[in-house]
Design a protein around this motif. Structure first.
Motif, mmCIF file in Angstrom:
data_model
loop_
_atom_site.group_PDB
_atom_site.id
_atom_site.type_symbol
_atom_site.label_atom_id
_atom_site.label_comp_id
_atom_site.label_asym_id
_atom_site.label_seq_id
_atom_site.Cartn_x
_atom_site.Cartn_y
_atom_site.Cartn_z
ATOM 1 N N GLY A 189 -6.550 0.781 -0.759
ATOM 2 C CA GLY A 189 -6.651 -0.169 0.578
ATOM 3 C C GLY A 189 -5.853 0.301 1.542
ATOM 4 O O GLY A 189 -5.127 1.414 1.664
ATOM 5 N N ARG A 227 -7.042 -8.152 -0.346
ATOM 6 C CA ARG A 227 -6.790 -6.894 0.124
ATOM 7 C C ARG A 227 -7.956 -6.348 1.004
ATOM 8 O O ARG A 227 -9.104 -6.828 0.695
ATOM 9 C CB ARG A 227 -6.639 -5.940 -1.071
ATOM 10 C CG ARG A 227 -7.962 -5.345 -1.892
ATOM 11 C CD ARG A 227 -7.652 -4.150 -2.770
ATOM 12 N NE ARG A 227 -8.901 -3.910 -3.755
ATOM 13 C CZ ARG A 227 -9.711 -2.956 -3.359
ATOM 14 N NH1 ARG A 227 -9.691 -2.245 -2.191
ATOM 15 N NH2 ARG A 227 -10.873 -3.109 -4.280
ATOM 16 N N VAL A 268 -2.932 -5.224 2.287
ATOM 17 C CA VAL A 268 -2.836 -6.325 1.241
ATOM 18 C C VAL A 268 -1.948 -7.217 1.428
ATOM 19 O O VAL A 268 -0.994 -7.220 2.156
ATOM 20 C CB VAL A 268 -2.297 -5.527 -0.125
ATOM 21 C CG1 VAL A 268 -1.219 -4.895 -0.186
ATOM 22 C CG2 VAL A 268 -2.728 -6.446 -1.313
ATOM 23 N N VAL A 321 -3.102 0.426 -4.227
ATOM 24 C CA VAL A 321 -2.437 -0.951 -3.982
ATOM 25 C C VAL A 321 -1.671 -1.266 -5.170
ATOM 26 O O VAL A 321 -1.828 -0.698 -6.117
ATOM 27 C CB VAL A 321 -3.633 -1.997 -4.098
ATOM 28 C CG1 VAL A 321 -3.060 -3.458 -3.886
ATOM 29 C CG2 VAL A 321 -4.742 -2.023 -2.954
ATOM 30 N N ILE A 374 0.815 -1.356 0.052
ATOM 31 C CA ILE A 374 0.018 -0.033 0.058
ATOM 32 C C ILE A 374 0.951 1.102 -0.110
ATOM 33 O O ILE A 374 1.825 1.285 1.033
ATOM 34 C CB ILE A 374 -0.996 0.042 1.245
ATOM 35 C CG1 ILE A 374 -1.752 -1.225 1.347
ATOM 36 C CG2 ILE A 374 -1.585 1.261 1.106
ATOM 37 C CD1 ILE A 374 -2.907 -1.279 0.102
#
Length: 259
Positions: free
Chosen positions: A66, A78, A69, A51, A45
């Protein structure tokens, strides 16, 4: 520091340990908040909550935002900014219902685990993980206990709660992701812990110091002691896969370290 041998002494729990560690680290472009490595792949991230996936030279956006992940034998998963869960299916993200998590781990034997904002622990067995190919509901199972971070590997699952206490659960498998009710307390204090697909365990404490759990193998699931690793100053997140320790420094810079 490349190839430098650093002698360190730290207090871990109630004991003092020392280690001479040769660590070869190389900077990787990009600024990350979190990183995860597994099954030969590295994702993370970034500072914009995007992501991203590492292609060997740079971070490539996977067209999603997100907060956490994870990639491993169970694929790539995620947690979105709203705590919703998604699975990567080769060309895009598919929503996984129901439940909300704030941390997720795909490093187990094709099963998935994670924690929510209330320290609730959840897992998803191998069969629904492998069968999930389109939006729908899956049978998440609640694991007894309270954790803020949870990660699994071949020799057990490790977690930490909001107080930094460290716990291990044995007997977890792809068909029985909850495992038995018993937790084992491990001396020390960490803010996060990651289990590699080879069973190795690394973590970061509240001061940003990185540790490795020595002695873990098929005959000793708990290991013997915590050994400090000199990364690059203070760190916020680590992940290990195939001989490489990936480190997110306190300032978000990324290091690729060969131990």
């Amino acid at each position: 520091m490349r190839g430098e041998i650093v002698y360190l002494v730290f207090i871990v729990g109630s004991g003092i340990v020392s280690v001479a560690e040769a660590l070869r680290c190389h900077p990787i472009p990009g600024i990350l908040k979190q990183i995860d490595a597994g099954a030969g792949r590295v994702c993370g991230i970034d500072h914009r909550d995007q992501v991203v996936d590492f292609n060997g030279d740079a971070w490539v956006s996977l067209q999603a935002t997100g907060k956490h992940v994870s990639v491993g034998p169970a694929g790539m998963w995620r947690v979105g900014l709203g705590d919703l869960v998604f699975k990567w299916l080769g060309s895009g993200w598919v929503r996984v219902n129901p439940d909300r998590l704030h941390q997720i781990d795909a490093g187990g034997d094709k099963f998935v685990v994670g924690c929510n904002a209330s320290q609730g622990i959840f897992c998803l067995n191998r069969r629904p993980v492998l069968a999930y190919e389109s939006p729908g509901s899956v049978p998440w199972r609640q694991v007894p206990g309270l954790l803020n971070y949870y990660s699994c590997g071949p020799f057990g699952c490790w977690g930490v709660n909001k107080l930094g206490h460290i716990f291990v659960k044995m007997g977890v498998s792809g068909n029985f992701c909850q495992g038995p009710r018993k937790w084992y307390r491990i001396p020390g204090s960490l803010s996060m812990v990651e289990v590699g697909t080879d069973g190795s365990v690394h973590g970061v404490n509240w001061k940003g110091l990185v540790f490795w759990r020595a002695g873990i193998n098929a005959c000793n699931n708990f290991g013997s002691r915590w050994l400090p690793i000199k990364a690059v100053g203070r760190s916020r997140h680590v992940s290990y896969d195939r001989g490489i320790l990936w480190v997110v420094c306190e300032n978000g810079r990324v290091q690729r370290c060969t131990v």
